[in-house]
Design a protein around this motif. Structure first.
Motif, PDB file in Angstrom:
ATOM      1  N   ALA A  42     201.080  22.817  62.876  1.00 43.53           N
ATOM      2  CA  ALA A  42     199.646  22.186  62.440  1.00 43.53           C
ATOM      3  C   ALA A  42     198.601  23.412  62.511  1.00 43.53           C
ATOM      4  N   GLY A  43     199.187  24.392  62.721  1.00 42.20           N
ATOM      5  CA  GLY A  43     198.259  25.712  62.718  1.00 42.20           C
ATOM      6  C   GLY A  43     197.482  25.704  63.901  1.00 42.20           C
ATOM      7  N   VAL A  44     198.160  25.287  65.039  1.00 37.50           N
ATOM      8  CA  VAL A  44     197.513  24.981  66.297  1.00 37.50           C
ATOM      9  C   VAL A  44     198.515  26.012  67.502  1.00 37.50           C
ATOM     10  N   THR A  45     198.149  26.768  68.104  1.00 34.97           N
ATOM     11  CA  THR A  45     198.803  27.292  69.231  1.00 34.97           C
ATOM     12  C   THR A  45     198.472  26.885  70.730  1.00 34.97           C
ATOM     13  N   GLY A  46     199.364  26.685  71.405  1.00 36.79           N
ATOM     14  CA  GLY A  46     199.209  26.406  72.672  1.00 36.79           C
ATOM     15  C   GLY A  46     199.355  27.391  73.825  1.00 36.79           C
ATOM     16  N   LEU A  47     198.435  27.552  74.814  1.00 32.76           N
ATOM     17  CA  LEU A  47     198.820  28.651  75.682  1.00 32.76           C
ATOM     18  C   LEU A  47     199.115  28.414  77.166  1.00 32.76           C
ATOM     19  N   GLY A  48     199.968  28.711  77.690  1.00 33.10           N
ATOM     20  CA  GLY A  48     200.061  28.429  79.208  1.00 33.10           C
ATOM     21  C   GLY A  48     200.808  29.738  79.801  1.00 33.10           C
ATOM     22  N   GLU A  49     201.137  29.276  81.412  1.00 31.32           N
ATOM     23  CA  GLU A  49     201.400  30.520  82.219  1.00 31.32           C
ATOM     24  C   GLU A  49     202.353  29.805  83.168  1.00 31.32           C
ATOM     25  N   SER A  50     203.577  30.732  83.334  1.00 33.09           N
ATOM     26  CA  SER A  50     204.409  30.329  84.347  1.00 33.09           C
ATOM     27  C   SER A  50     204.221  31.388  85.839  1.00 33.09           C
ATOM     28  N   TYR A  51     204.630  30.836  86.627  1.00 32.32           N
ATOM     29  CA  TYR A  51     204.477  31.309  87.970  1.00 32.32           C
ATOM     30  C   TYR A  51     205.201  33.027  87.848  1.00 32.32           C
ATOM     31  N   ARG A  52     204.559  33.639  88.654  1.00 32.00           N
ATOM     32  CA  ARG A  52     204.999  35.258  88.481  1.00 32.00           C
ATOM     33  C   ARG A  52     206.489  35.549  88.677  1.00 32.00           C
ATOM     34  N   GLY A  53     206.918  36.714  88.441  1.00 31.04           N
ATOM     35  CA  GLY A  53     208.182  37.173  88.655  1.00 31.04           C
ATOM     36  C   GLY A  53     209.251  37.379  87.595  1.00 31.04           C
ATOM     37  N   GLY A  54     210.381  38.035  87.870  1.00 32.82           N
ATOM     38  CA  GLY A  54     210.928  38.404  86.886  1.00 32.82           C
ATOM     39  C   GLY A  54     212.087  37.322  86.502  1.00 32.82           C
ATOM     40  N   GLY A  55     212.518  37.240  85.256  1.00 30.87           N
ATOM     41  CA  GLY A  55     213.565  36.476  84.718  1.00 30.87           C
ATOM     42  C   GLY A  55     212.730  35.079  83.888  1.00 30.87           C
ATOM     43  N   VAL A  56     211.648  34.919  84.374  1.00 29.46           N
ATOM     44  CA  VAL A  56     211.019  33.685  83.486  1.00 29.46           C
ATOM     45  C   VAL A  56     210.873  33.539  82.279  1.00 29.46           C
ATOM     46  N   VAL A  57     210.477  34.636  81.659  1.00 24.85           N
ATOM     47  CA  VAL A  57     209.968  34.786  80.176  1.00 24.85           C
ATOM     48  C   VAL A  57     211.469  34.525  79.596  1.00 24.85           C
ATOM     49  N   ILE A 105     202.346  23.546  80.246  1.00 30.54           N
ATOM     50  CA  ILE A 105     200.847  23.736  80.526  1.00 30.54           C
ATOM     51  C   ILE A 105     200.588  24.190  78.912  1.00 30.54           C
ATOM     52  N   ALA A 106     201.336  24.941  78.100  1.00 25.45           N
ATOM     53  CA  ALA A 106     200.952  25.508  76.676  1.00 25.45           C
ATOM     54  C   ALA A 106     201.072  24.051  75.961  1.00 25.45           C
ATOM     55  N   LEU A 107     201.868  22.901  76.214  1.00 28.70           N
ATOM     56  CA  LEU A 107     202.015  21.984  75.460  1.00 28.70           C
ATOM     57  C   LEU A 107     200.800  21.082  75.536  1.00 28.70           C
ATOM     58  N   TRP A 108     200.359  20.931  76.809  1.00 31.16           N
ATOM     59  CA  TRP A 108     199.087  20.183  77.000  1.00 31.16           C
ATOM     60  C   TRP A 108     197.977  21.084  76.177  1.00 31.16           C
ATOM     61  N   ASP A 109     197.745  22.186  76.184  1.00 28.34           N
ATOM     62  CA  ASP A 109     196.903  22.722  75.557  1.00 28.34           C
ATOM     63  C   ASP A 109     196.967  22.470  73.965  1.00 28.34           C
ATOM     64  N   ALA A 110     198.156  22.785  73.374  1.00 25.09           N
ATOM     65  CA  ALA A 110     198.265  22.457  71.990  1.00 25.09           C
ATOM     66  C   ALA A 110     197.963  20.940  71.566  1.00 25.09           C
ATOM     67  N   VAL A 329     198.412  31.690  91.959  1.00 34.45           N
ATOM     68  CA  VAL A 329     198.153  33.172  92.054  1.00 34.45           C
ATOM     69  C   VAL A 329     198.119  33.572  90.401  1.00 34.45           C
ATOM     70  N   CYS A 330     197.691  32.733  89.368  1.00 33.10           N
ATOM     71  CA  CYS A 330     197.740  33.066  88.269  1.00 33.10           C
ATOM     72  C   CYS A 330     196.436  33.889  87.602  1.00 33.10           C
ATOM     73  N   SER A 331     196.715  34.284  86.260  1.00 34.07           N
ATOM     74  CA  SER A 331     195.627  34.735  85.616  1.00 34.07           C
ATOM     75  C   SER A 331     194.816  33.804  85.097  1.00 34.07           C
ATOM     76  N   PRO A 332     193.596  34.165  84.842  1.00 30.96           N
ATOM     77  CA  PRO A 332     192.783  32.908  83.971  1.00 30.96           C
ATOM     78  C   PRO A 332     193.231  31.703  83.500  1.00 30.96           C
ATOM     79  N   VAL A 333     194.284  32.149  82.534  1.00 35.59           N
ATOM     80  CA  VAL A 333     195.193  31.106  81.987  1.00 35.59           C
ATOM     81  C   VAL A 333     195.580  29.841  83.016  1.00 35.59           C
ATOM     82  N   GLY A 334     196.571  30.129  83.683  1.00 35.71           N
ATOM     83  CA  GLY A 334     196.957  29.298  84.732  1.00 35.71           C
ATOM     84  C   GLY A 334     195.916  28.841  85.649  1.00 35.71           C
ATOM     85  N   THR A 335     194.912  29.561  86.082  1.00 35.60           N
ATOM     86  CA  THR A 335     193.853  28.976  86.898  1.00 35.60           C
ATOM     87  C   THR A 335     192.914  27.701  86.057  1.00 35.60           C
ATOM     88  N   VAL A 336     192.699  27.959  84.708  1.00 39.40           N
ATOM     89  CA  VAL A 336     191.833  27.031  83.987  1.00 39.40           C
ATOM     90  C   VAL A 336     192.886  26.015  83.974  1.00 39.40           C
TER      91      VAL A 336
END
Length: 406
Positions: A42-57, A105-110, A329-336
């Protein structure tokens, strides 16, 4: 095995949408912030954030294979699909749920952007126009992090005066609620392993809390975190000694595995206790809430299952008249994202901010003024999460340069 793929494809006009890809990157702040983007046709991108640390991405990228082609508007069904498809990888808890949380979280944004409404509206509508923030403070250099884990400084860095000065400084910034870490190197004498605290260490904590109260008074709410370090008897002693200071809460008093111990400490003190950040999905909160092991529950939406799962936890807390204050403990993305959650939860109290030392934290978003104003964040009214990344700033702080969303 249950099949949570799309078996209900009928959609109204403009809602027959598909996910086309998932991208991730890691931003190096005071923690490693795991960001994710969900692309759609749809030309829309959703933005999200997962908790910190290795292996998550890596787990988020793994999930792309079965999410591409799915309808991003089915947020809660897709969360269940992520859990089900990874059940053999520990998908009911741990880093797999953390990865699913960021995508959720990214899906809710989208979804909000596709439908033209703020995320809070999709979650049920709002109770409040702004969300109160508590600032997680540090005393001098005592609690700086190295690679995301705690490395204690010399004992003289943990001076009572440093705590008091920092409390006054942060309160003067407009915050009406503060939190400090109160687990200290002094606790490790004479033994660093058994979790028992001596009289001198307990007195040092009392002196620290007393100095902070002297500096900021009682109109500012004050909480302390002791990070699961203590035996049950020492946890009770600390909590009881701090009763005169009218704390907002004392957080994480005993290791989280034993619910009975948590409940026993809670019954032994009038100091409100808080915990919950290292539990996953609503099921792991059942005993904590229904056996009254906690006064304030503190799940982390970027790790426990996302916004809908956190709302379910908050609903169960509300049944028991327990306040809900998300760990963050997120960036502004997870905080919002948490701000949208705070808008829709009736028993919400206050949201953590844990990046005071990151002077470019606000710069990650395209906006004209700081996100936090006088200790509050306004709930966005534009579609989705209502934020836009400043990609130039993000690219300057990538953990691996050149990996900006692929």
């Amino acid at each position: 095995m249950r099949d949570f793929s799309n078996h209900a494809p009928t959609r109204g006009e403009g809602r027959d949408v598909e996910i086309t890809g998932i991208e991730t990157c890691v931003v190096e702040g005071n923690f490693e912030w795991n960001l994710v983007r969900v692309h759609t046709d749809a030309g829309v991108t959703g933005l999200g954030e997962s908790y910190r640390g290795g292996g998550v991405v890596e787990v988020m990228e793994y999930m792309e294979e079965f999410l591409v082609g799915e309808n991003p508007l089915d947020v809660e069904r897709l969360f269940r699909r992520m859990v089900q498809e990874t059940s053999g990888h520990g998908g009911t808890t741990g880093k797999v749920v953390t990865a699913a949380s960021g995508i959720e979280i990214a899906l809710w944004d989208a979804a909000g952007k596709i439908l033209g409404v703020p995320t809070y509206q999709l979650l049920g509508g709002k109770y409040r126009d702004s969300v109160r923030i508590y600032c997680d403070c540090h005393a001098g250099e005592a609690f700086e992090l190295e690679h995301g884990y705690h490395a204690a400084h010399d004992e003289d860095a943990y001076s009572v005066e440093a705590y008091a000065e920092e409390a006054k400084r942060v309160a003067d910034m407009g915050f009406t609620a503060l939190k400090f870490d109160l687990d200290q190197p002094f606790d490790n004498h004479p033994d660093p392993y058994n979790g028992r605290v001596g009289n001198a260490a307990i007195q040092r904590k009392v002196d620290t809390v007393d100095a902070i109260r002297e500096a900021i008074g009682y109109e500012i709410d004050l909480a302390f975190d002791i990070h699961w370090d203590y035996s049950m008897d020492s946890a009770k002693r600390i909590a009881n000694e701090l009763e005169p200071y009218d704390l907002m809460w004392l957080e994480d008093v005993v290791p989280p595995e034993n619910m009975d111990a948590q409940r026993e400490v809670n019954r032994a003190t009038d100091t409100p206790l808080a915990t919950g950040e290292n539990r996953f999905r609503v099921h792991e909160f059942k005993e904590l809430l229904y056996d009254f092991g906690v006064d304030v529950v503190t799940p982390d939406p970027s790790t426990c299952g996302g916004l809908a799962e956190s709302k379910a936890i908050a609903s169960r807390a509300e049944e028991n008249y327990i306040a809900f204050s998300p760990h963050n403990v997120c960036s502004p993305v997870g905080t919002v994202a948490c701000v949208h959650l705070g808008a829709v939860v009736p028993n919400f109290d206050t949201l953590e901010y844990h990046a005071l030392e990151v002077d470019w934290w606000d710069d990650m978003l395209v906006r004209d003024e700081p996100l936090i104003q006088e200790g509050y964040i306004d709930v966005p009214e534009t579609p989705g999460l209502g934020i836009e990344l400043d990609e130039d700033v993000v690219s300057e702080h990538l953990l691996d340069p050149g990996t900006m969303f692929g």
